[in-house]
Design an enzyme around this catalytic site. Structure first.
Site, PDB file in Angstrom:
ATOM      1  N   ASP A  29       9.205   7.865  -8.196  1.00  0.00           N
ATOM      2  CA  ASP A  29       9.198   7.154  -6.918  1.00  0.00           C
ATOM      3  C   ASP A  29      10.197   6.005  -6.927  1.00  0.00           C
ATOM      4  OD1 ASP A  29       8.342   6.725  -4.309  1.00  0.00           O
ATOM      5  OD2 ASP A  29       6.660   5.462  -4.902  1.00  0.00           O
TER       6      ASP A  29
ATOM      7  N   LYS B  92       0.871  -1.170   0.000  1.00  0.00           N
ATOM      8  CA  LYS B  92       0.000   0.000   0.000  1.00  0.00           C
ATOM      9  C   LYS B  92       0.905   1.217   0.000  1.00  0.00           C
ATOM     10  CE  LYS B  92      -3.967   1.990   2.357  1.00  0.00           C
ATOM     11  NZ  LYS B  92      -4.958   1.775   3.413  1.00  0.00           N
ATOM     12  N   GLY B  93       0.648   2.143  -0.923  1.00  0.00           N
ATOM     13  CA  GLY B  93       1.473   3.331  -1.029  1.00  0.00           C
ATOM     14  C   GLY B  93       0.661   4.595  -0.886  1.00  0.00           C
ATOM     15  N   GLY B  94       1.265   5.702  -1.291  1.00  0.00           N
ATOM     16  CA  GLY B  94       0.626   6.995  -1.148  1.00  0.00           C
ATOM     17  C   GLY B  94      -0.614   7.156  -2.000  1.00  0.00           C
ATOM     18  N   MET B  95      -0.698   6.461  -3.139  1.00  0.00           N
ATOM     19  CA  MET B  95      -1.829   6.633  -4.034  1.00  0.00           C
ATOM     20  C   MET B  95      -2.545   5.318  -4.341  1.00  0.00           C
ATOM     21  SD  MET B  95      -2.001   8.954  -7.495  1.00  0.00           S
ATOM     22  CE  MET B  95      -0.827   8.033  -8.427  1.00  0.00           C
ATOM     23  N   GLY B  96      -1.861   4.211  -4.256  1.00  0.00           N
ATOM     24  CA  GLY B  96      -2.469   2.946  -4.650  1.00  0.00           C
ATOM     25  C   GLY B  96      -2.215   1.822  -3.668  1.00  0.00           C
ATOM     26  N   GLU B  97      -2.911   0.717  -3.932  1.00  0.00           N
ATOM     27  CA  GLU B  97      -2.694  -0.497  -3.167  1.00  0.00           C
ATOM     28  C   GLU B  97      -2.613  -1.655  -4.148  1.00  0.00           C
ATOM     29  OE1 GLU B  97      -5.854  -0.102  -0.371  1.00  0.00           O
ATOM     30  OE2 GLU B  97      -7.413  -0.379  -1.854  1.00  0.00           O
ATOM     31  N   VAL B  98      -1.731  -2.600  -3.838  1.00  0.00           N
ATOM     32  CA  VAL B  98      -1.478  -3.713  -4.744  1.00  0.00           C
ATOM     33  C   VAL B  98      -1.868  -5.007  -4.049  1.00  0.00           C
ATOM     34  CG1 VAL B  98       0.242  -4.902  -6.166  1.00  0.00           C
ATOM     35  CG2 VAL B  98       0.447  -2.438  -5.770  1.00  0.00           C
TER      36      VAL B  98
END
Length: 192
Positions: free
Chosen positions: A187, A65-71
């Site tokens: 990034d 999970k990052g600043g804009m998305g989740e995988v």
């Protein structure tokens, strides 16, 4: 930009007196686009609220999970294979600027064809739902490899800087390819 005490995305306490701070040091959220106190947003879904399905993909487990998305690691029943499914975070999909940025990222990535760049299989843009799928690549991140190399003290498969040079050069070639295509990866870090 207003002076913030905590990141509106991950709630990390931001360093005081850092008016020039543009990104959250913990999750990478671009603070200039983050909602202000007066804006209503959905809180991020807790990690235990993992969806069973997204589209026709069966979700197996979260990956990141990052600043804009989740995988997520997902299963594609049509192709009968595991895939990595990246979607915009639920708390950000109503932010038009971030929604468009995520969609642009998917389109740009889908145009890159290089051995060091994970290709995009599909982009799904249906109503509010936005996600794309990629091959699921098993293995360690460069961050994990470096951590293991430090623990081993210079022995083992990746125990020295010299043994990591081919990996690093592969990353450099992929970045050079993207730059040649007019793409700047904003990034770059060992866990990506």
């Amino acid at each position: 930009m207003e002076d913030r005490k905590n990141c509106p995305s991950c709630a990390t306490t931001l360093p005081e007196g850092k008016a020039e701070l543009n990104y959250c040091p913990a999750c990478g959220l671009y603070l200039a686009l983050a909602p202000t106190e007066g804006e209503k947003t959905k809180p991020p879904a807790p990690i235990e609220e993992i969806p069973e399905k997204i589209g026709h993909y069966r979700i197996l487990r979260p990956i990141a999970k990052g600043g804009m998305g989740e995988v997520y690691l997902a299963y594609d029943p049509t192709c009968r294979r595991k895939v990595a499914l990246k979607r915009i975070r639920a708390d950000l999909k109503n932010r038009e600027i971030l929604y468009q940025r995520f969609l642009r990222e998917a389109h740009i990535t889908s145009q890159l064809a290089h051995p060091g760049v994970v290709p995009v299989y599909t982009i799904h843009h249906e109503g509010e739902e936005l996600y794309y799928t990629m091959p699921y690549v098993e293995g360690q991140t460069l961050k994990q490899i470096l951590k293991e190399a430090r623990k081993q003290g210079g022995v083992g498969e990746f125990g020295s800087i010299k043994s990591l040079l081919p990996t690093f050069m592969g990353v450099c070639h992929a970045i050079a390819y993207a730059h040649h295509r007019g793409v700047v990866h904003r990034d770059i870090k060992p866990e990506n």
